[in-house]
Design a protein around this motif. Structure first.
Motif, PDB file in Angstrom:
ATOM      1  N   PRO A 272      35.380 -11.558  61.011  1.00 51.16           N
ATOM      2  CA  PRO A 272      35.901 -12.858  60.419  1.00 51.16           C
ATOM      3  C   PRO A 272      36.226 -12.727  58.947  1.00 51.16           C
ATOM      4  O   PRO A 272      37.105 -13.376  58.547  1.00 51.16           O
ATOM      5  N   LEU A 273      35.287 -11.951  58.052  1.00 52.69           N
ATOM      6  CA  LEU A 273      35.385 -12.155  56.561  1.00 52.69           C
ATOM      7  C   LEU A 273      36.739 -11.489  56.490  1.00 52.69           C
ATOM      8  O   LEU A 273      37.667 -11.903  55.556  1.00 52.69           O
ATOM      9  N   TYR A 274      37.060 -10.231  57.127  1.00 55.21           N
ATOM     10  CA  TYR A 274      38.416  -9.536  56.700  1.00 55.21           C
ATOM     11  C   TYR A 274      39.397 -10.365  57.287  1.00 55.21           C
ATOM     12  O   TYR A 274      40.534 -10.264  56.482  1.00 55.21           O
ATOM     13  N   ALA A 275      39.523 -10.782  58.618  1.00 56.14           N
ATOM     14  CA  ALA A 275      40.632 -11.640  59.046  1.00 56.14           C
ATOM     15  C   ALA A 275      40.825 -12.868  58.203  1.00 56.14           C
ATOM     16  O   ALA A 275      42.114 -13.366  58.028  1.00 56.14           O
ATOM     17  N   GLN A 276      39.879 -13.586  57.742  1.00 53.44           N
ATOM     18  CA  GLN A 276      40.023 -14.728  56.862  1.00 53.44           C
ATOM     19  C   GLN A 276      40.611 -14.319  55.741  1.00 53.44           C
ATOM     20  O   GLN A 276      41.288 -15.378  55.066  1.00 53.44           O
ATOM     21  N   ALA A 277      40.474 -13.150  55.000  1.00 51.99           N
ATOM     22  CA  ALA A 277      40.989 -12.841  53.585  1.00 51.99           C
ATOM     23  C   ALA A 277      42.545 -12.829  53.900  1.00 51.99           C
ATOM     24  O   ALA A 277      43.314 -12.842  52.908  1.00 51.99           O
ATOM     25  N   ASN A 278      43.111 -12.642  55.081  1.00 56.34           N
ATOM     26  CA  ASN A 278      44.440 -12.640  55.194  1.00 56.34           C
ATOM     27  C   ASN A 278      45.279 -11.946  54.337  1.00 56.34           C
ATOM     28  O   ASN A 278      46.077 -12.354  53.836  1.00 56.34           O
ATOM     29  N   GLY A 279      44.659 -10.487  54.059  1.00 60.85           N
ATOM     30  CA  GLY A 279      45.336  -9.541  53.411  1.00 60.85           C
ATOM     31  C   GLY A 279      45.229  -9.636  51.837  1.00 60.85           C
ATOM     32  O   GLY A 279      45.788  -8.863  51.008  1.00 60.85           O
ATOM     33  N   ASN A 280      44.277 -10.652  51.402  1.00 66.17           N
ATOM     34  CA  ASN A 280      43.888 -10.617  49.957  1.00 66.17           C
ATOM     35  C   ASN A 280      42.760 -10.164  49.553  1.00 66.17           C
ATOM     36  O   ASN A 280      41.551 -10.584  49.973  1.00 66.17           O
ATOM     37  N   ALA A 281      42.679  -8.800  49.055  1.00 67.85           N
ATOM     38  CA  ALA A 281      41.419  -7.835  48.908  1.00 67.85           C
ATOM     39  C   ALA A 281      40.505  -8.900  47.881  1.00 67.85           C
ATOM     40  O   ALA A 281      39.339  -8.514  47.880  1.00 67.85           O
ATOM     41  N   GLU A 282      40.945  -9.696  47.256  1.00 67.93           N
ATOM     42  CA  GLU A 282      40.198 -10.543  46.513  1.00 67.93           C
ATOM     43  C   GLU A 282      39.033 -11.385  47.135  1.00 67.93           C
ATOM     44  O   GLU A 282      37.831 -11.803  46.786  1.00 67.93           O
ATOM     45  N   GLN A 283      39.443 -11.802  48.360  1.00 62.45           N
ATOM     46  CA  GLN A 283      38.230 -12.341  49.241  1.00 62.45           C
ATOM     47  C   GLN A 283      37.458 -11.542  49.700  1.00 62.45           C
ATOM     48  O   GLN A 283      36.649 -11.840  50.686  1.00 62.45           O
ATOM     49  N   VAL A 284      37.350 -10.198  49.733  1.00 62.85           N
ATOM     50  CA  VAL A 284      36.449  -9.231  50.144  1.00 62.85           C
ATOM     51  C   VAL A 284      35.764  -8.839  49.093  1.00 62.85           C
ATOM     52  O   VAL A 284      36.274  -7.907  48.353  1.00 62.85           O
ATOM     53  N   PRO A 285      34.589  -9.064  49.085  1.00 63.90           N
ATOM     54  CA  PRO A 285      33.618  -8.889  47.796  1.00 63.90           C
ATOM     55  C   PRO A 285      33.333  -7.568  47.511  1.00 63.90           C
ATOM     56  O   PRO A 285      33.392  -7.111  46.226  1.00 63.90           O
ATOM     57  N   TRP A 286      33.377  -6.573  48.371  1.00 65.39           N
ATOM     58  CA  TRP A 286      33.180  -5.390  47.865  1.00 65.39           C
ATOM     59  C   TRP A 286      34.346  -4.311  47.577  1.00 65.39           C
ATOM     60  O   TRP A 286      34.317  -3.301  47.210  1.00 65.39           O
ATOM     61  N   ALA A 287      35.577  -5.011  48.120  1.00 66.09           N
ATOM     62  CA  ALA A 287      36.867  -4.134  47.996  1.00 66.09           C
ATOM     63  C   ALA A 287      37.263  -4.293  46.519  1.00 66.09           C
ATOM     64  O   ALA A 287      37.553  -5.544  46.016  1.00 66.09           O
ATOM     65  N   LYS A 288      37.326  -3.129  45.750  1.00 66.91           N
ATOM     66  CA  LYS A 288      38.112  -3.151  44.300  1.00 66.91           C
ATOM     67  C   LYS A 288      39.365  -2.313  44.378  1.00 66.91           C
ATOM     68  O   LYS A 288      39.998  -2.191  43.154  1.00 66.91           O
ATOM     69  N   SER A 289      39.756  -2.103  45.574  1.00 65.70           N
ATOM     70  CA  SER A 289      41.024  -1.242  45.546  1.00 65.70           C
ATOM     71  C   SER A 289      41.220  -0.146  44.768  1.00 65.70           C
ATOM     72  O   SER A 289      42.400  -0.006  44.067  1.00 65.70           O
ATOM     73  N   THR A 290      40.140   0.483  44.689  1.00 65.70           N
ATOM     74  CA  THR A 290      40.125   1.834  43.721  1.00 65.70           C
ATOM     75  C   THR A 290      38.925   2.612  44.483  1.00 65.70           C
ATOM     76  O   THR A 290      37.921   1.908  45.049  1.00 65.70           O
ATOM     77  N   THR A 291      38.860   3.986  44.051  1.00 65.38           N
ATOM     78  CA  THR A 291      37.612   4.791  44.709  1.00 65.38           C
ATOM     79  C   THR A 291      36.500   4.136  44.058  1.00 65.38           C
ATOM     80  O   THR A 291      36.403   4.004  42.638  1.00 65.38           O
ATOM     81  N   HIS A 292      35.337   4.150  44.693  1.00 61.96           N
ATOM     82  CA  HIS A 292      34.026   3.910  43.800  1.00 61.96           C
ATOM     83  C   HIS A 292      33.670   4.710  42.629  1.00 61.96           C
ATOM     84  O   HIS A 292      33.861   6.107  42.965  1.00 61.96           O
ATOM     85  N   PRO A 293      33.473   4.441  41.502  1.00 60.58           N
ATOM     86  CA  PRO A 293      33.328   5.247  40.267  1.00 60.58           C
ATOM     87  C   PRO A 293      32.147   6.291  40.520  1.00 60.58           C
ATOM     88  O   PRO A 293      32.355   7.472  39.990  1.00 60.58           O
ATOM     89  N   TYR A 294      31.248   5.890  41.284  1.00 61.42           N
ATOM     90  CA  TYR A 294      30.209   6.917  41.566  1.00 61.42           C
ATOM     91  C   TYR A 294      30.582   8.251  42.360  1.00 61.42           C
ATOM     92  O   TYR A 294      30.261   9.340  42.315  1.00 61.42           O
ATOM     93  N   LEU A 295      31.438   7.937  43.363  1.00 62.96           N
ATOM     94  CA  LEU A 295      32.022   8.730  44.026  1.00 62.96           C
ATOM     95  C   LEU A 295      33.067   9.738  43.333  1.00 62.96           C
ATOM     96  O   LEU A 295      33.067  10.777  43.458  1.00 62.96           O
ATOM     97  N   GLN A 296      33.803   8.857  42.540  1.00 62.13           N
ATOM     98  CA  GLN A 296      34.813   9.790  41.988  1.00 62.13           C
ATOM     99  C   GLN A 296      34.179  10.705  40.807  1.00 62.13           C
ATOM    100  O   GLN A 296      34.918  11.556  40.709  1.00 62.13           O
ATOM    101  N   ALA A 297      33.141  10.193  40.134  1.00 65.54           N
ATOM    102  CA  ALA A 297      32.506  11.042  39.160  1.00 65.54           C
ATOM    103  C   ALA A 297      31.741  12.300  39.928  1.00 65.54           C
ATOM    104  O   ALA A 297      31.860  13.501  39.331  1.00 65.54           O
ATOM    105  N   TRP A 298      31.344  12.120  41.116  1.00 68.58           N
ATOM    106  CA  TRP A 298      30.691  13.029  41.714  1.00 68.58           C
ATOM    107  C   TRP A 298      31.837  14.049  42.152  1.00 68.58           C
ATOM    108  O   TRP A 298      31.717  15.290  42.076  1.00 68.58           O
ATOM    109  N   LEU A 299      32.878  13.730  42.819  1.00 71.35           N
ATOM    110  CA  LEU A 299      33.892  14.537  43.315  1.00 71.35           C
ATOM    111  C   LEU A 299      34.522  15.203  42.105  1.00 71.35           C
ATOM    112  O   LEU A 299      34.945  16.449  42.206  1.00 71.35           O
TER     113      LEU A 299
END
Ligand code: SAM
Length: 227
Positions: A32-59
């Motif tokens: 329901p949280l994803y559905a209610q966000a209705n395509g707006n990633a700002e309504q998904v608290p963990w979604a930053k539309s970018t690779t997690h920086p700790y994963l990026q640094a590790w890779l």
């Protein structure tokens, strides 16, 4: 900071998660949280539309994976980390319990080679057992109540191939005392639970984040003792 959320969103998450727990359906609130966000990633608290920086640094410090190296992304959310692993050279399977999240990934990355799937961590395909050179778990264990912790670890650990690695990015708490969530940071004993499956910690980076609330984050690598 990557983990700080507006208080209104935090409160909404807390009440959704609490209600789901009371109903004994602890992960029923994600779809329901994803559905209610209705395509707006700002309504998904963990979604930053970018690779997690700790994963990026590790890779950035990792060699190319072996030919046909397979990675699986647990609870992949909107897909940025799965895409980063694919770009690094893995054949990636990424799953989430939320059909809306998976459809959203497919819409965001229409030409992706990532195999996005709707799947429930607690009912995984048995053919995934020990099938992945890299198992990537980022912020999902902490999103599920502490009462499920052993079970969650017991679902994630068996996915790691014999010479494979498990990469965990999570908040941690300093001791075994209970805490309020979500998120529910992991305790030392909860992290050590992977040892029951033969996985030992081989590397840990710790990060301190937050301006108003101090959060301890870790990026931990586990491998089989006889890897
Ligand atoms: C806190 S979010 C983290 C998302 C992503 N890993 C990240 O770090 O941005 C937790 C994710 O786990 C998914 N999830 C929760 N319970 C799940 C389950 N039983 N099986 C698969 N995915 C689940 C949710 O839908 C959500 O996308």
């Amino acid at each position: 900071m990557f983990e700080e959320q507006p208080p209104s969103l935090q409160n909404r998450i807390k009440s959704l998660a609490t209600e789901a727990q009371v109903q004994n359906r602890p992960y029923s609130w994600f779809e329901p949280l994803y559905a209610q966000a209705n395509g707006n990633a700002e309504q998904v608290p963990w979604a930053k539309s970018t690779t997690h920086p700790y994963l990026q640094a590790w890779l950035s410090e990792q060699p190319q994976p072996p030919a046909n190296g397979k990675a699986i992304v647990i609870g992949c959310g909107l897909g940025d980390d799965a895409e980063a692993l694919q770009v690094h050279g893995y054949q990636v399977t990424a799953f989430d319990v939320s059909p809306t999240a998976i459809a959203w990934c497919q819409q965001r990355f229409p030409h992706s080679e990532v195999d996005y799937q709707v799947a429930d961590l607690f009912h995984l395909d048995p053919s995934w057992n020990q099938a992945f050179n890299l198992v990537y778990e980022c912020r999902n264990i902490q999103a599920l109540p502490i009462s499920l912790r052993k079970q969650v670890v017991g679902e994630i650990a068996p996915l790691v191939a014999k010479a494979g690695q498990l990469l965990v990015i999570t908040r941690i708490r300093p001791d075994e005392r209970d805490c309020e969530g979500p998120p529910w940071p992991l305790s030392p004993l909860e992290l050590a639970e992977f040892a029951a499956y033969g996985l030992v910690e081989t590397d840990r980076a710790t990060f301190v984040e937050g301006e108003t609330v101090t959060v301890q984050q870790t990026r931990i690598i586990y491998q089989y003792a006889e890897g």
